[in-house]
Design an enzyme around this catalytic site. Structure first.
Site, mmCIF file in Angstrom:
data_model
loop_
_atom_site.group_PDB
_atom_site.id
_atom_site.type_symbol
_atom_site.label_atom_id
_atom_site.label_comp_id
_atom_site.label_asym_id
_atom_site.label_seq_id
_atom_site.Cartn_x
_atom_site.Cartn_y
_atom_site.Cartn_z
ATOM 1 N N CYS A 75 118.974 -11.757 -55.115
ATOM 2 C CA CYS A 75 118.016 -12.497 -55.944
ATOM 3 C C CYS A 75 117.396 -13.588 -55.067
ATOM 4 O O CYS A 75 118.113 -14.473 -54.578
ATOM 5 C CB CYS A 75 118.740 -13.105 -57.134
ATOM 6 S SG CYS A 75 117.645 -14.125 -58.136
ATOM 7 N N HIS A 166 112.369 -2.196 -55.705
ATOM 8 C CA HIS A 166 111.081 -2.688 -56.219
ATOM 9 C C HIS A 166 110.040 -1.572 -56.168
ATOM 10 O O HIS A 166 109.936 -0.855 -55.172
ATOM 11 C CB HIS A 166 110.586 -3.871 -55.388
ATOM 12 C CG HIS A 166 111.466 -5.077 -55.544
ATOM 13 N ND1 HIS A 166 111.293 -5.997 -56.548
ATOM 14 C CD2 HIS A 166 112.545 -5.485 -54.848
ATOM 15 C CE1 HIS A 166 112.231 -6.928 -56.459
ATOM 16 N NE2 HIS A 166 113.007 -6.642 -55.434
ATOM 17 N N GLU A 215 111.395 -7.512 -64.494
ATOM 18 C CA GLU A 215 112.637 -7.393 -63.714
ATOM 19 C C GLU A 215 113.647 -6.460 -64.373
ATOM 20 O O GLU A 215 113.875 -6.549 -65.584
ATOM 21 C CB GLU A 215 113.289 -8.764 -63.542
ATOM 22 C CG GLU A 215 112.629 -9.599 -62.478
ATOM 23 C CD GLU A 215 113.501 -10.779 -62.076
ATOM 24 O OE1 GLU A 215 114.734 -10.634 -62.021
ATOM 25 O OE2 GLU A 215 112.922 -11.841 -61.831
ATOM 26 N N CYS A 224 109.792 -13.851 -59.211
ATOM 27 C CA CYS A 224 110.835 -12.994 -58.619
ATOM 28 C C CYS A 224 110.657 -13.061 -57.100
ATOM 29 O O CYS A 224 109.630 -12.597 -56.571
ATOM 30 C CB CYS A 224 110.684 -11.560 -59.125
ATOM 31 S SG CYS A 224 111.877 -10.423 -58.389
ATOM 32 N N GLY A 227 110.860 -9.749 -55.337
ATOM 33 C CA GLY A 227 109.644 -9.019 -55.730
ATOM 34 C C GLY A 227 108.433 -9.477 -54.937
ATOM 35 O O GLY A 227 107.590 -8.655 -54.531
HETATM 36 N N1 LIG Z 1 116.621 -8.567 -61.718
HETATM 37 C C1 LIG Z 1 116.795 -8.327 -60.312
HETATM 38 C C2 LIG Z 1 117.615 -9.389 -59.642
HETATM 39 C C3 LIG Z 1 116.993 -10.768 -59.674
HETATM 40 C C4 LIG Z 1 115.748 -10.891 -58.787
HETATM 41 C C5 LIG Z 1 115.241 -12.315 -58.767
HETATM 42 N N2 LIG Z 1 114.701 -12.847 -59.925
HETATM 43 C C6 LIG Z 1 114.552 -12.727 -57.499
HETATM 44 O O1 LIG Z 1 114.034 -13.858 -57.483
HETATM 45 O O2 LIG Z 1 114.567 -11.991 -56.514
HETATM 46 C C7 LIG Z 1 117.448 -6.952 -60.070
HETATM 47 O O3 LIG Z 1 118.139 -6.444 -60.964
HETATM 48 O O4 LIG Z 1 117.286 -6.423 -58.977
#
Ligand SMILES: N[C@@H](CCC[C@H](N)C(=O)O)C(=O)O
Length: 279
Positions: A75, A166, A215, A224, A227
């Site tokens: 994350c 992603h 997400e 994110c 992301g």
């Molecule tokens: N929901 C994501 C993990 C969290 C990503 C995050 N918010 C970031 O800032 O990178 C997943 O399940 O891969």
């Protein structure tokens, strides 16, 4: 028994941070994380992050549960918050301005900058279909501008892993995307055996991208970090942007660089403490 927590956010992507330095097992279960992340009946957050003892020679280990209780590999906004949390915990005894953090995506290094921002060495992007993972290509091929049917429409998608998966698609106008409807259909598409995060990107110029995200395990969030990194890589792979760009998210901007020299990704942005409490 009471458990102390501190709430942090990185551009509105918010987390409950737990000081877990005395045990290698998270102090909370995924089920408890789901309850605490609830914005009506809990504290409210996009995830719970645990600061655990380091493994394999690192300073600390990060584990994270999404708000649905699933455990992602990494994350980006969360690791900036973790860097700030560790510095706050260490207080006067702090000797470093960067930490080597063991994560399920490898060793990631957040560095506390003198201007208050946190710059993170996010490591290398992974581009092969087998690494994402996705069935949109054979295991050893890259997935760039591949057609994907979602919600009755064909989208051109590029897939990048920053340790977590992603799927990036470039659109004319991010504001026009009905994220609530389309997001879950990408997340649960059979082409993504471990589900996926999905980024919708509008290219404003070669060094300025606008992004909205759905997400995996958390739904719509204000930002994110992984992301934003994956989206810059997708922009470079498709010839749409430069290797350094600002990615503007609903919660604010991140600076992203894909180094020509070492191929690593660097992400710079804020991390802010909001409040502390006891569970
Ligand atoms: N929901 C994501 C993990 C969290 C990503 C995050 N918010 C970031 O800032 O990178 C997943 O399940 O891969």
């Amino acid at each position: 028994m009471a458990t102390e927590f501190t709430k942090y956010h990185g551009l509105g992507n918010d987390f409950i941070l737990i000081d877990n330095r005395l045990s290698s097992l998270p102090l909370l279960t995924p089920e408890q994380a789901v309850k605490l992340c609830d914005r009506h009946f809990g504290i409210g957050a996009d995830g719970v992050i645990f600061a655990l003892p380091g493994e394999s020679g690192t300073d600390y280990t990060m584990r994270i549960f999404n708000s649905d209780g699933s455990e992602p590999e990494m994350c980006g906004n969360g690791i900036r918050c973790l860097g700030r949390f560790l510095a706050d915990l260490e207080g006067e005894s702090r000797t470093k301005d960067s930490y080597h953090i063991h994560t399920l995506a490898g060793v990631i290094t957040p560095q506390l900058m003198t201007d208050g921002q946190v710059k993170v060495d996010m490591g290398l992007p992974r581009l092969l279909a087998g690494e994402i993972p996705t069935t949109l290509g054979t295991a050893q091929t890259k997935v760039i501008n591949q057609p994907l049917e979602v919600a009755g429409k064909t989208w051109e998608v590029t897939c990048v892993s920053m340790g977590n998966p992603h799927c990036i698609t470039f659109v004319e106008d991010v504001a026009a995307i009905d994220l609530e409807i389309i997001g879950p259909q990408f997340e649960h598409h059979p082409a993504f055996p471990q589900r996926t995060n999905t980024e919708f990107i509008q290219v404003v110029s070669r060094d300025y991208l606008k992004m909205r995200v759905w997400e995996r395990g958390a739904g719509i969030t204000l930002a994110c970090g992984t992301g934003a990194c994956a989206s810059l890589v997708a922009g470079v792979l498709t010839g749409k942007c430069d290797r350094t760009a600002t990615v503007e998210l609903p919660g604010g901007p991140l600076q992203i660089e894909w180094s020509e020299t070492n191929q690593r990704i660097y992400m710079t942005g804020p991390a802010q403490r909001v409040f502390t409490g006891q569970i």
